[in-house]
Scaffold this motif. Sequence first.
Motif: not given
Length: 480
Positions: A111-115, A248-256, A119-121, A268-270
Amino acid sequence: MSLACAISSEVPEHPVISPVSGCIYERRLIEKYISENGTDPMNGEKLTVDMLVDVKTTPLVKPRPPSATSIPAILKSLQDEWHDAACRVIARLTKEVTAAREALATLKPQAGITAAPGAMPIAQPAYGADAGIERAEEPMEEAGMTDDILQKLQDKATLLTAERKKRGKTVPEGLANSDDIRSYRQLASHVGLHSASMPGMLALDICLKDTSKFVTGGNDRNAVVFNKDTEQVMAILQGHTKKVTGVIYHPEEELVITASQDQTIRVWGVQQTAPCAHVIRAHEGPVTGISLHATGDYLLSCSIDSNWAFSDIRVGRVLTKVSDSQQALTCAQFHPDGLIFGTGTEDAVIKIWDLKERTNVANFPGHSGPVTSIAFSENGYYLATAADDSVVKLWDLRKLKNFKSITLDDRYEVKSLCFDQSGTYLAVAGTDVRVYLCKQWQELKVFNDHTALATGVRFGHNASFIASASMDRSLKIFGL
């Protein structure tokens, strides 16, 4: 690191003596230094390769101690050796069990992953009754492409096409020019991102929103998020059980997003804890290519299982999967507008697909050998492709024809192709790293700094720098 430091840190494998300084060097390193400088690195005096003197050494043989001359002593010696071997095996097994437990921990929902704001959850995954256990044996069902999804894809394509027409042929302000590219040199080299015991980087991507951030995929089964400005590792993404072949590094969010030979794709959440939000099981073979849709919500993937898949990264579900006869797929890439995409095959053909209709609409033959990389230009008109034939081909998507072929050196290997965000430059990574000026297709610069195959290449903002990853474990930055 200087040559002297490199030599002093380890025992030379092929030692030689310099007569001008009396120092011992590793032959490979000193020969390279002489070819570049012509002097001894210790005192700066003139030195040539033929002046070097080989050091002849004999291997040390450890004799049996005198106590091992009687039968009881020999038995005790064998018993001690057996005990030592058993201890080593126990230690290795303990280490493997610990690693397996750590990997299992990353598979559990966290739990606790943040975008990023707005951004869409990302919904947290559930895996049936045992919500904490990932069921590897259960195939992922296809959810289907609804009318809402198809409309979303169309709306995004319409918007992007309008924006491209509005920009026209205007060159972005601040874009590096050809003379800048020719003057680029190595600015930094980072070698400690992945394991030295399983060396090699296999994939590289850059965050378009903040081009100081990178993600690399390695032979060591990990992905690493790295900031080049702070020179700090932001996160180590652990969970794959085989090599990480795509990132892939998401262009707008801290996601990989990562893909692996273990047949899975992970989202993944970065963060410092680097939680894995979803495991997408779209394939029954190693995943060979991934590409993020322009909406930022959907992922294209392909595999040697002959299938390409379209998945929702927000919920970790496969929306549709299509088989391409019996040919293994080797790479995949979305067109900038997102309504078509290309795949490369093991039998040297590039195929263009209509995403909404899920049909193959064009084929580009001409290469020989498995296709290794494909890249669409930002203007949407050009497609660059490479295969195991030492040739980079450029295709005009409007005329569906090959209009330019760049023949590289014999046995040159191409592992990655990348246009910059303006579509002005094309980078090629493989046996070396080189940059071409588009339209004229003129070679501007060749970088020979890597000591092994370069496997990934990306441009910084406005082509202000070039980054490359290699099997030599290094992430290198080139610029002014």
